[in-house]
Motif scaffolding. Sequence first.
Motif, mmCIF file in Angstrom:
data_model
loop_
_atom_site.group_PDB
_atom_site.id
_atom_site.type_symbol
_atom_site.label_atom_id
_atom_site.label_comp_id
_atom_site.label_asym_id
_atom_site.label_seq_id
_atom_site.Cartn_x
_atom_site.Cartn_y
_atom_site.Cartn_z
ATOM 1 N N ASP A 51 17.848 -5.177 13.548
ATOM 2 C CA ASP A 51 17.934 -4.130 12.527
ATOM 3 C C ASP A 51 18.116 -4.779 11.155
ATOM 4 O O ASP A 51 18.793 -5.811 11.024
ATOM 5 C CB ASP A 51 19.115 -3.212 12.845
ATOM 6 C CG ASP A 51 19.178 -2.010 11.920
ATOM 7 O OD1 ASP A 51 18.119 -1.616 11.385
ATOM 8 O OD2 ASP A 51 20.279 -1.464 11.727
ATOM 9 N N VAL A 52 17.506 -4.196 10.134
ATOM 10 C CA VAL A 52 17.621 -4.754 8.783
ATOM 11 C C VAL A 52 18.966 -4.404 8.151
ATOM 12 O O VAL A 52 19.634 -5.249 7.555
ATOM 13 C CB VAL A 52 16.459 -4.262 7.893
ATOM 14 C CG1 VAL A 52 16.711 -4.651 6.435
ATOM 15 C CG2 VAL A 52 15.145 -4.858 8.372
ATOM 16 N N ARG A 81 13.701 2.190 6.335
ATOM 17 C CA ARG A 81 12.997 2.485 5.089
ATOM 18 C C ARG A 81 11.521 2.142 5.215
ATOM 19 O O ARG A 81 11.160 0.990 5.440
ATOM 20 C CB ARG A 81 13.620 1.702 3.933
ATOM 21 C CG ARG A 81 14.989 2.213 3.530
ATOM 22 C CD ARG A 81 15.569 1.367 2.421
ATOM 23 N NE ARG A 81 16.015 0.071 2.916
ATOM 24 C CZ ARG A 81 16.538 -0.879 2.141
ATOM 25 N NH1 ARG A 81 16.634 -0.681 0.845
ATOM 26 N NH2 ARG A 81 16.940 -2.019 2.658
ATOM 27 N N ASP A 82 10.678 3.139 5.090
ATOM 28 C CA ASP A 82 9.237 2.950 5.230
ATOM 29 C C ASP A 82 8.629 2.596 3.876
ATOM 30 O O ASP A 82 7.910 3.376 3.268
ATOM 31 C CB ASP A 82 8.591 4.210 5.804
ATOM 32 C CG ASP A 82 7.117 3.999 6.125
ATOM 33 O OD1 ASP A 82 6.673 2.846 6.102
ATOM 34 O OD2 ASP A 82 6.426 4.993 6.400
ATOM 35 N N LYS A 87 8.599 -4.162 4.074
ATOM 36 C CA LYS A 87 7.724 -4.710 5.112
ATOM 37 C C LYS A 87 7.220 -6.091 4.707
ATOM 38 O O LYS A 87 7.264 -7.038 5.486
ATOM 39 C CB LYS A 87 6.540 -3.774 5.359
ATOM 40 C CG LYS A 87 6.897 -2.428 5.951
ATOM 41 C CD LYS A 87 5.658 -1.542 6.006
ATOM 42 C CE LYS A 87 6.006 -0.127 6.426
ATOM 43 N NZ LYS A 87 4.818 0.761 6.388
ATOM 44 N N VAL A 88 6.741 -6.174 3.462
ATOM 45 C CA VAL A 88 6.214 -7.450 2.962
ATOM 46 C C VAL A 88 7.321 -8.499 2.939
ATOM 47 O O VAL A 88 7.116 -9.651 3.336
ATOM 48 C CB VAL A 88 5.599 -7.268 1.556
ATOM 49 C CG1 VAL A 88 5.288 -8.626 0.926
ATOM 50 C CG2 VAL A 88 4.337 -6.426 1.645
ATOM 51 N N GLU A 89 8.507 -8.106 2.450
ATOM 52 C CA GLU A 89 9.623 -9.046 2.380
ATOM 53 C C GLU A 89 10.000 -9.547 3.775
ATOM 54 O O GLU A 89 10.256 -10.738 3.966
ATOM 55 C CB GLU A 89 10.826 -8.367 1.730
ATOM 56 C CG GLU A 89 11.986 -9.316 1.460
ATOM 57 C CD GLU A 89 13.137 -8.636 0.745
ATOM 58 O OE1 GLU A 89 14.064 -9.350 0.317
ATOM 59 O OE2 GLU A 89 13.120 -7.396 0.615
ATOM 60 N N GLY A 90 10.019 -8.654 4.750
ATOM 61 C CA GLY A 90 10.355 -9.050 6.106
ATOM 62 C C GLY A 90 9.326 -9.988 6.704
ATOM 63 O O GLY A 90 9.671 -11.026 7.281
ATOM 64 N N TYR A 98 7.370 -5.482 12.933
ATOM 65 C CA TYR A 98 8.412 -4.567 12.473
ATOM 66 C C TYR A 98 8.093 -3.162 12.977
ATOM 67 O O TYR A 98 6.950 -2.820 13.294
ATOM 68 C CB TYR A 98 8.521 -4.558 10.942
ATOM 69 C CG TYR A 98 7.294 -4.009 10.258
ATOM 70 C CD1 TYR A 98 7.168 -2.632 10.024
ATOM 71 C CD2 TYR A 98 6.258 -4.846 9.865
ATOM 72 C CE1 TYR A 98 6.035 -2.119 9.421
ATOM 73 C CE2 TYR A 98 5.125 -4.343 9.266
ATOM 74 C CZ TYR A 98 5.019 -2.986 9.048
ATOM 75 O OH TYR A 98 3.887 -2.481 8.467
ATOM 76 N N LEU A 99 9.110 -2.327 13.050
ATOM 77 C CA LEU A 99 8.969 -0.906 13.357
ATOM 78 C C LEU A 99 9.894 -0.126 12.431
ATOM 79 O O LEU A 99 10.993 -0.578 12.128
ATOM 80 C CB LEU A 99 9.350 -0.615 14.811
ATOM 81 C CG LEU A 99 8.239 -0.669 15.866
ATOM 82 C CD1 LEU A 99 8.834 -0.410 17.249
ATOM 83 C CD2 LEU A 99 7.139 0.340 15.565
#
Length: 218
Positions: A51-52, A81-82, A87-90, A98-99
Amino acid sequence: MRLLLVEDDIILGSSLKKAFEKHAYGVDWLQDGEAAIAALEDLAFDAVVLDVNLPKVNGLEVLRSARRRRDTVPILLLTARDTSLQKVEGLDSGADDYLVKPFDLDELLARLRALIRRRDGRADSILKSGGIELDPAAMVVRGAEGQIAMTAKELKLLKLLMERAGKYVTKSDIEYALYSADNAVESNTTEVIIYNLRKKLGAEFIRSIRGVGYMVEP
């Protein structure tokens, strides 16, 4: 197959742990990023569901810490957070997938299987060895005469051996892969399961060398 789950939501974490265990993973469940970093430094896992938004240390920093140490374990991020930025950072920090919450459990399990399959260099999701097929999605084993009934522990051990077909797996590796840190393992558990699998699959299906381990042919 040993999985690290890092999720601070107790209801979601408990549900995911049960689902992963049902699909033959040994699961260690942690609820904060600081504990996750320590676990990844000390233990080896086959995959991580992370989890982030975690207390103490967020999931992205846990991810970066692992990648700084050149830990190549597959990591799947869960985020509430969508946003394209997160997403890019992860992904740029080293995540493999990712989900976004809320997510479909079957999709999570499928993505996890795909990550492990890519890590192992396998294209086919069905595990095959010596005339036996194991479908990791349905958790079903089939032989020449059809489906073979298996207990949960038998499925876990068979899946581990077939994923590592052609390589001997030690008893300690089996116990580490199949049981979480808070589950005690009885001394003869592995031998009993191996005995039962041989009765169902044939005495020659699982090879063993005393002091080395167990193996199925690729």
